[in-house]
Design an enzyme around this catalytic site. Structure first.
Site, PDB file in Angstrom:
ATOM      1  N   THR A   1       0.817  -1.223   0.000  1.00 49.48           N
ATOM      2  CA  THR A   1       0.000   0.000   0.000  1.00 49.48           C
ATOM      3  C   THR A   1       0.850   1.272   0.000  1.00 49.48           C
ATOM      4  OG1 THR A   1      -1.666  -1.245   1.197  1.00 49.48           O
ATOM      5  CG2 THR A   1      -1.891   1.135   1.233  1.00 49.48           C
ATOM      6  N   THR A   2       2.030   1.183   0.583  1.00 43.80           N
ATOM      7  CA  THR A   2       2.880   2.375   0.702  1.00 43.80           C
ATOM      8  C   THR A   2       3.287   2.943  -0.648  1.00 43.80           C
ATOM      9  OG1 THR A   2       3.623   1.648   2.866  1.00 43.80           O
ATOM     10  CG2 THR A   2       5.085   3.160   1.713  1.00 43.80           C
TER      11      THR A   2
ATOM     12  N   SER B   1      -2.549   8.488  -1.700  1.00 43.21           N
ATOM     13  CA  SER B   1      -2.650   9.918  -2.039  1.00 43.21           C
ATOM     14  C   SER B   1      -1.441  10.734  -1.582  1.00 43.21           C
ATOM     15  CB  SER B   1      -3.918  10.517  -1.426  1.00 43.21           C
ATOM     16  OG  SER B   1      -5.048   9.794  -1.833  1.00 43.21           O
ATOM     17  N   ALA B   2      -0.554  10.126  -0.792  1.00 45.71           N
ATOM     18  CA  ALA B   2       0.715  10.772  -0.407  1.00 45.71           C
ATOM     19  C   ALA B   2       0.524  12.094   0.341  1.00 45.71           C
ATOM     20  CB  ALA B   2       1.595  10.981  -1.633  1.00 45.71           C
TER      21      ALA B   2
ATOM     22  N   HIS C   1      -1.738  14.226   6.283  1.00 47.08           N
ATOM     23  CA  HIS C   1      -3.015  14.816   6.700  1.00 47.08           C
ATOM     24  C   HIS C   1      -2.844  15.659   7.954  1.00 47.08           C
ATOM     25  CE1 HIS C   1      -5.590  12.779   3.839  1.00 47.08           C
ATOM     26  NE2 HIS C   1      -4.968  11.645   4.092  1.00 47.08           N
TER      27      HIS C   1
ATOM     28  N   ILE D   1      -3.803  -0.508   9.356  1.00 46.07           N
ATOM     29  CA  ILE D   1      -3.267   0.852   9.200  1.00 46.07           C
ATOM     30  C   ILE D   1      -3.706   1.402   7.846  1.00 46.07           C
ATOM     31  CG2 ILE D   1      -1.230   2.308   9.388  1.00 46.07           C
ATOM     32  CD1 ILE D   1      -1.686   0.660  11.935  1.00 46.07           C
TER      33      ILE D   1
ATOM     34  N   SER E   1      -5.662   4.887   5.931  1.00 42.30           N
ATOM     35  CA  SER E   1      -5.383   6.314   6.046  1.00 42.30           C
ATOM     36  C   SER E   1      -5.802   6.799   7.430  1.00 42.30           C
ATOM     37  CB  SER E   1      -6.150   7.083   4.970  1.00 42.30           C
ATOM     38  OG  SER E   1      -5.718   8.409   4.928  1.00 42.30           O
TER      39      SER E   1
ATOM     40  N   CYS F   1       7.140   9.422 -21.031  1.00 42.85           N
ATOM     41  CA  CYS F   1       7.231   8.172 -21.815  1.00 42.85           C
ATOM     42  C   CYS F   1       7.133   6.938 -20.922  1.00 42.85           C
ATOM     43  CB  CYS F   1       8.482   8.156 -22.686  1.00 42.85           C
ATOM     44  SG  CYS F   1       9.930   7.394 -21.938  1.00 42.85           S
TER      45      CYS F   1
HETATM   46  C1  FAD Z   1      -6.149   4.666  -1.801  1.00 46.39           C
HETATM   47  C2  FAD Z   1      -5.336   4.995  -0.574  1.00 46.39           C
HETATM   48  C3  FAD Z   1      -5.061   6.317  -0.249  1.00 46.39           C
HETATM   49  C4  FAD Z   1      -4.335   6.628   0.902  1.00 46.39           C
HETATM   50  N1  FAD Z   1      -3.973   7.919   1.145  1.00 46.39           N
HETATM   51  C5  FAD Z   1      -3.273   8.224   2.264  1.00 46.39           C
HETATM   52  C6  FAD Z   1      -2.851   9.553   2.507  1.00 46.39           C
HETATM   53  O1  FAD Z   1      -3.005  10.426   1.666  1.00 46.39           O
HETATM   54  N2  FAD Z   1      -2.227   9.825   3.682  1.00 46.39           N
HETATM   55  C7  FAD Z   1      -2.006   8.869   4.622  1.00 46.39           C
HETATM   56  O2  FAD Z   1      -1.487   9.210   5.678  1.00 46.39           O
HETATM   57  N3  FAD Z   1      -2.335   7.574   4.385  1.00 46.39           N
HETATM   58  C8  FAD Z   1      -2.954   7.243   3.228  1.00 46.39           C
HETATM   59  N4  FAD Z   1      -3.275   5.945   2.951  1.00 46.39           N
HETATM   60  C9  FAD Z   1      -2.930   4.908   3.916  1.00 46.39           C
HETATM   61  C10 FAD Z   1      -1.486   4.466   3.783  1.00 46.39           C
HETATM   62  O3  FAD Z   1      -1.109   4.294   2.440  1.00 46.39           O
HETATM   63  C11 FAD Z   1      -1.308   3.175   4.571  1.00 46.39           C
HETATM   64  O4  FAD Z   1      -1.776   3.388   5.878  1.00 46.39           O
HETATM   65  C12 FAD Z   1       0.149   2.739   4.659  1.00 46.39           C
HETATM   66  O5  FAD Z   1       0.766   2.719   3.402  1.00 46.39           O
HETATM   67  C13 FAD Z   1       0.185   1.356   5.286  1.00 46.39           C
HETATM   68  O6  FAD Z   1       1.518   0.962   5.398  1.00 46.39           O
HETATM   69  P1  FAD Z   1       1.866  -0.478   5.942  1.00 46.39           P
HETATM   70  O7  FAD Z   1       3.330  -0.486   6.133  1.00 46.39           O
HETATM   71  O8  FAD Z   1       0.975  -0.804   7.084  1.00 46.39           O
HETATM   72  O9  FAD Z   1       1.401  -1.457   4.780  1.00 46.39           O
HETATM   73  P2  FAD Z   1       2.114  -1.830   3.398  1.00 46.39           P
HETATM   74  O10 FAD Z   1       2.711  -0.664   2.736  1.00 46.39           O
HETATM   75  O11 FAD Z   1       1.115  -2.621   2.605  1.00 46.39           O
HETATM   76  O12 FAD Z   1       3.302  -2.765   3.858  1.00 46.39           O
HETATM   77  C14 FAD Z   1       3.104  -4.083   4.298  1.00 46.39           C
HETATM   78  C15 FAD Z   1       4.270  -4.891   3.803  1.00 46.39           C
HETATM   79  O13 FAD Z   1       4.193  -6.180   4.344  1.00 46.39           O
HETATM   80  C16 FAD Z   1       4.670  -7.088   3.385  1.00 46.39           C
HETATM   81  N5  FAD Z   1       4.191  -8.423   3.746  1.00 46.39           N
HETATM   82  C17 FAD Z   1       2.928  -8.910   3.656  1.00 46.39           C
HETATM   83  N6  FAD Z   1       2.889 -10.178   4.065  1.00 46.39           N
HETATM   84  C18 FAD Z   1       4.149 -10.508   4.433  1.00 46.39           C
HETATM   85  C19 FAD Z   1       4.758 -11.683   4.932  1.00 46.39           C
HETATM   86  N7  FAD Z   1       4.062 -12.820   5.118  1.00 46.39           N
HETATM   87  N8  FAD Z   1       6.084 -11.665   5.218  1.00 46.39           N
HETATM   88  C20 FAD Z   1       6.828 -10.558   5.003  1.00 46.39           C
HETATM   89  N9  FAD Z   1       6.299  -9.421   4.497  1.00 46.39           N
HETATM   90  C21 FAD Z   1       4.985  -9.388   4.235  1.00 46.39           C
HETATM   91  C22 FAD Z   1       4.104  -6.552   2.094  1.00 46.39           C
HETATM   92  O14 FAD Z   1       4.798  -7.037   0.946  1.00 46.39           O
HETATM   93  C23 FAD Z   1       4.272  -5.053   2.284  1.00 46.39           C
HETATM   94  O15 FAD Z   1       5.480  -4.565   1.760  1.00 46.39           O
HETATM   95  C24 FAD Z   1      -3.928   5.599   1.777  1.00 46.39           C
HETATM   96  C25 FAD Z   1      -4.184   4.264   1.422  1.00 46.39           C
HETATM   97  C26 FAD Z   1      -4.832   3.970   0.226  1.00 46.39           C
HETATM   98  C27 FAD Z   1      -4.998   2.557  -0.201  1.00 46.39           C
END
Ligand code: FAD
Length: 491
Positions: free
Chosen positions: A45-46, A50-51, A54, A341, A343, A443
């Site tokens: 998701t990272t 929307s980057a 907030h 986790i 937004s 491109c």
């Molecule tokens: C459409 C959208 C818009 C958003 N806009 C915003 C915004 O503008 N501002 C904001 O603050 N937040 C926003 N968010 C929320 C934000 O993007 C997420 O909260 C954040 O990216 C979550 O990060 P994470 O590290 O929890 O998850 P992820 O980035 O998904 O990381 C989880 C990682 O775990 C790994 N993984 C999974 N299973 C395993 C396993 N079994 N073993 C090892 N690794 C594994 C995956 O490969 C991945 O790399 C938005 C989300 C979305 C979808």
């Protein structure tokens, strides 16, 4: 990684949450391993969202989302300097077009004040149009949040990981957690295809897969519903159409389709919100595109559709409780969740990391500061931003800065090699793209893609046919074996 290794803490998931936790824990005398199932970090998701940093008026007071949003937002001011993050503190507007929307804005203002968001103000129509002259003239007013910003989430995750690795954290990529091993109700390690990692604590930061990871340990206390959001990105030519993050008045389910600048001078529209069955579904659809175009045109009537350069989508990890799940597992001692986790998870990530460290401390882990901890990353060279004299000096020191590989974005071979060699170095074409912007221009990699592939092969000492676009199996070229289907020319 050896067949069997040991650590104090294993973090599962190298998204912004896992990397922020790794960096936070690297401040202390702890042996920490971060495992990521993909070849590169931040491939979930990272990389697609929307980057926005907030401001924090959206979440209900007394939720973790509200508290950690405001704290995280404030923390990025220091992090920006320490880790050289690309942040623009643009502020955000929530725009009202009806009397009902105006009521929503007042609710958001009150909520934001309770959440202690600084500087919130209600603007009149004229004040809004002064800030954003291209918005619809039907605007009635807006909520102005000066503390909001935009940044590069992938860049931030890489910067967290770089800093964590420089401070002693070990990162294992292509290393999925297959099993959380517990004895007498207490975590003893994590099983991966690369071997067993013995540890006392496991942090579950696996994004949309966090509920599956939790179930690996017999903990089914929460579930995650994947909710997709689609986007359209526009060329930098039209990047000056908005200056701030522009939201419509929100609905119950989402912050709405926004029009937003990027730190690199593009604009994008999106996201919509669609519950999906498959956590890997990052497709875009004609229906989704029409939906976001229609909604965005309500804010920006002269949306230049011909300048769209690409579309993408990201998947939110919506937990059934509606809030972040950051706590000890009640089923297995030593398992700590940083799950659900959605937004504002990007904004909250550094604050989530502090909470996780606090939970470890409450569990009895001694957090002794590491005297050698260095909170700073070195400043990377961005060739096109250098003065003429600096460019000359950079080329004299390293002639690879004199070879432009990506024409659209003016990215040199020197920058690409640096991106591969940094502590959390790129291993894939998309990894290079996200670290340097090579392939992100008009491109979309048509010109530089093969050159980046060749550089990756050389620097990683692998053959071109082993270079991948992004995921574990995304090979770009096939090697022709002797005797393989000979192509005969037409006479
Ligand atoms: C459409 C959208 C818009 C958003 N806009 C915003 C915004 O503008 N501002 C904001 O603050 N937040 C926003 N968010 C929320 C934000 O993007 C997420 O909260 C954040 O990216 C979550 O990060 P994470 O590290 O929890 O998850 P992820 O980035 O998904 O990381 C989880 C990682 O775990 C790994 N993984 C999974 N299973 C395993 C396993 N079994 N073993 C090892 N690794 C594994 C995956 O490969 C991945 O790399 C938005 C989300 C979305 C979808």
């Amino acid at each position: 990684m050896q067949n069997e290794t040991k650590a104090d803490v294993v973090i599962i998931g190298g998204g912004i949450v896992g990397t922020a936790i790794a960096r936070e824990l690297s401040k202390y005398q702890l042996d920490v391993i971060l495992i990521e199932k993909q070849p590169d970090i931040a491939a979930g998701t990272t990389k697609a969202n929307s980057a926005i940093l907030h401001a924090g008026f959206d979440a209900h007071p007394d939720t973790l989302k509200a508290k950690l949003n405001v704290r995280g937002n404030a923390m990025y001011h220091e992090l920006e300097k320490e880790l050289h993050l690309d942040v623009k503190w643009t502020g955000s507007l929530v725009v009202a077009k009806t009397d009902e929307d105006m009521v929503t804005l007042k609710e958001l203002l009150e909520r934001g004040q309770q959440n202690k968001v600084p500087g919130l103000a209600l603007l009149t129509k004229d004040e809004v149009l002064l800030k954003e002259p291209n918005l619809s003239k039907d605007v009635k007013g807006a909520l102005w949040a000066p503390s909001a910003g935009i940044f590069l989430p992938f860049g931030a995750a890489v910067a967290f990981a770089d800093n964590a690795i420089s401070n002693g954290v070990r990162l294992f990529t292509e290393c999925p957690a297959e099993k959380i091993v517990a004895e007498a109700g207490k975590v003893v390690g994590v099983q991966t295809p690369k071997g067993f990692i013995g540890c006392n604590y496991v942090i579950n930061a696996a994004g949309v897969y966090a509920d599956d990871i939790s179930r690996l340990a017999g903990d089914d206390s929460f579930s995650i519903t994947p909710r997709k959001g689609e986007y359209i990105l526009f060329d930098r030519k039209v990047g000056n159409l908005v200056n701030t993050v522009v939201f419509p008045a929100p609905s119950k389910f989402s912050k709405g389709i926004l029009v937003c600048p990027t730190v690199h001078g593009n604009i994008f529209i999106g996201p919509n919100a669609q519950e999906i069955a498959n956590k890997e579904d990052i497709s875009t659809s004609p229906t989704g595109m029409s939906e976001i175009i229609d909604r965005a045109q309500e804010l920006l009537p002269n949306l230049p559709l011909r300048e769209a350069i690409t579309q993408f989508s990201g998947v939110r990890a919506a937990a059934d409780c509606g809030d972040f799940v950051i706590r000890n597992s009640e089923f297995v001692a030593g398992l700590i969740h940083a799950a659900g986790i959605q937004s504002p998870g990007l904004t909250a990530a550094p604050a989530i990391a502090e909470v996780v460290a606090e939970i470890l401390k409450l569990n009895g882990v001694e957090l002794k500061p590491k005297p050698s901890f260095n909170s700073h990353n070195p400043k990377p060279i961005v060739f096109k931003e250098l003065s003429l004299a600096e460019k000359q000096a950079a080329i004299e020191e390293n002639p690879l800065y004199g070879r432009v590989i990506c024409r659209c974005e003016t990215i040199t071979e020197g920058e690409i090699v640096a991106a591969i060699q940094q502590p959390c170095g790129a291993k894939t074409v998309d990894g290079v793209k996200r670290r340097t912007r090579a392939g992100m221009g008009r491109c979309q990699g048509g010109f530089c893609g093969p050159r980046v592939t060749a550089i990756l092969a050389r620097e990683l000492n692998i053959s071109v046919s082993q270079v991948r676009k992004e995921s574990a199996e995304s090979y770009l070229f096939y090697e022709k074996m002797p005797g393989d289907c000979e192509v005969t020319g037409h006479e």
